[in-house]
Scaffold this active site. Structure first.
Site, short mmCIF file in Angstrom:
data_model
loop_
_atom_site.label_atom_id
_atom_site.label_comp_id
_atom_site.label_asym_id
_atom_site.label_seq_id
_atom_site.Cartn_x
_atom_site.Cartn_y
_atom_site.Cartn_z
N GLU A 142 0.96 -1.16 0.35
CA GLU A 142 0.24 -0.12 -0.20
C GLU A 142 0.76 1.19 -0.12
O GLU A 142 0.69 2.31 -0.77
CB GLU A 142 -0.87 0.13 1.28
CG GLU A 142 -1.93 -1.04 1.37
CD GLU A 142 -1.44 -2.32 1.95
OE1 GLU A 142 -0.09 -2.55 1.98
OE2 GLU A 142 -2.26 -3.10 2.55
N CYS A 181 0.14 1.82 7.10
CA CYS A 181 -0.28 1.84 6.10
C CYS A 181 -1.64 2.52 6.07
O CYS A 181 -2.07 3.51 5.24
CB CYS A 181 -0.68 0.60 5.16
SG CYS A 181 0.83 0.11 4.51
#
Ligand code: THU
Length: 161
Positions: free
Chosen positions: A75, A115
């Site tokens: 991500e 993330c």
């Protein structure tokens, strides 16, 4: 009794036939790029495909390193690449696919806290929600309508002042 502040997580569950064409393609791209992940230590390959407002797609996958903490999740690789190369484009959607090589292909990658924090700051800054689609190599797709839904109580720039 102390007052309770409560916020519920809301996720939608899609069968892959229920996805619209744009999202199905995004998930396919995330799956494809997951195959190119560098995950020799965990064998847990993840791909992320970020859809920008102009229709461009930016890909990322997890990059592991023998110095374990130096590696990065899919991500963040994808979001940092999108921001580095298309700094003015809003991010509308992200598809995240995990391919666990030796076991359960239904394993859905719940993005890690770091993330979520990173993706959240882009979402807050652009003032437009980012839809998130999460799936294992096979099986259903979980959808969150925003990063905020995944990280409601977040650290943000206001706290720095
Ligand atoms: N990983 C991701 O890339 N994204 C996630 O959403 C979960 C975890 C990576 C980090 C590491 O390379 C491997 O998966 C095992 O934790």
């Amino acid at each position: 009794m102390p007052k309770e502040i409560k916020k519920e997580l809301s996720l939608r569950v899609f069968h892959k036939d229920e996805l619209d064409e744009e999202v199905r393609l995004l998930v396919d791209k995330a799956r494809h790029t997951a195959n190119n992940a560098r995950a020799p230590y965990s064998n847990f390959k993840v791909g992320a495909a970020v859809l920008l407002e102009d229709g461009k797609v930016v890909l990322g996958n997890n990059q592991e390193n023998a110095a374990y903490p130096a590696g990065l999740c899919a991500e963040r690789v994808a979001f940092f690449a999108a921001s580095a190369n298309h700094p003015k484009s809003k991010i509308l959607k992200v598809a995240i696919v995990a391919l666990q090589m030796d076991a359960n292909e239904n394993n859905i990658p719940a993005p890690c806290g770091s993330c979520r924090q990173v993706m959240s700051e882009y979402e807050v800054e652009q003032n437009t929600p980012i839809e998130v689609y999460l799936t294992g190599g096979k099986g259903d797709i979980l959808m969150s309508e925003s990063i905020d839904n995944l990280l409601p109580f977040k650290f943000s720039v206001e706290q720095l002042s």
